[in-house]
Design a protein around this motif. Structure first.
Motif: not given
Length: 166
Positions: A24-25, A138, A27-32
């Motif tokens: 989940a973390r 992160s 995935e968030s980093l990829q979105k950023q």
């Protein structure tokens, strides 16, 4: 500092659900746009289970750069060879030599095999373009161990040519 080459990174977690939490973390980093995940898979090995459960990531990567054949062969080599007889073991030994051409050497295989055990989990990621300091910052609150091999551009191209599912 940004990661310039591709890396096959294995993040090993001391719990069976640790890899799912890290996913989940990531995935968030990829979105950023702090990391690019080109392909990946997750392994969960609940305590008491005789073998791990494996799953290719599709939500982040679409089909994935390498495809199911790569992950199936790699996980067979890592986790299922000890359960087979000598003939299959010899064939898998030849396969291990084949993987070495792609930068996935015996030390990497043995390291993963010895560390991903019942009661643990692992996240396998083929990444590029990671903004290393931001990614490290992160995930610093999550307990994990990194097992990594960097791939040259040639090795990455060979892997994609051999296993890609276009």
């Amino acid at each position: 500092m940004t990661q310039s080459t591709s890396a096959l990174v294995v993040l090993k977690f001391p719990t069976a659900d640790g890899a799912q939490n890290m996913l989940a973390r990531v995935e968030s980093l990829q979105k950023q746009q702090l990391i690019t995940v080109n392909d990946g898979a997750i392994i969960t090995w609940p305590a008491g289970a005789s073998k791990p459960k494996t799953k290719q990531l599709t939500s982040m990567t679409g089909v994935g750069a390498l495809g199911g054949a790569f992950w199936g062969l790699l996980f067979g080599l890592l986790f299922f060879v000890p359960f087979f007889g000598l003939a299959v073991g010899a064939a898998m030994g030849a396969l291990a030599g084949h993987f070495a051409h792609y930068g996935i050497d015996e030390d990497f295989i043995n390291s993963v095999r010895s560390k991903v055990t019942p009661g643990t989990s692992a996240l396998f990621l083929l990444t590029s373009g990671a903004v290393v300091d931001k990614v490290a910052e992160s995930v610093k609150d999550i307990q994990f161990e990194i097992i990594q091999t960097n791939l040259s551009k040639e090795q990455e191209a060979q892997l994609k040519a051999a296993f890609g599912e276009d």
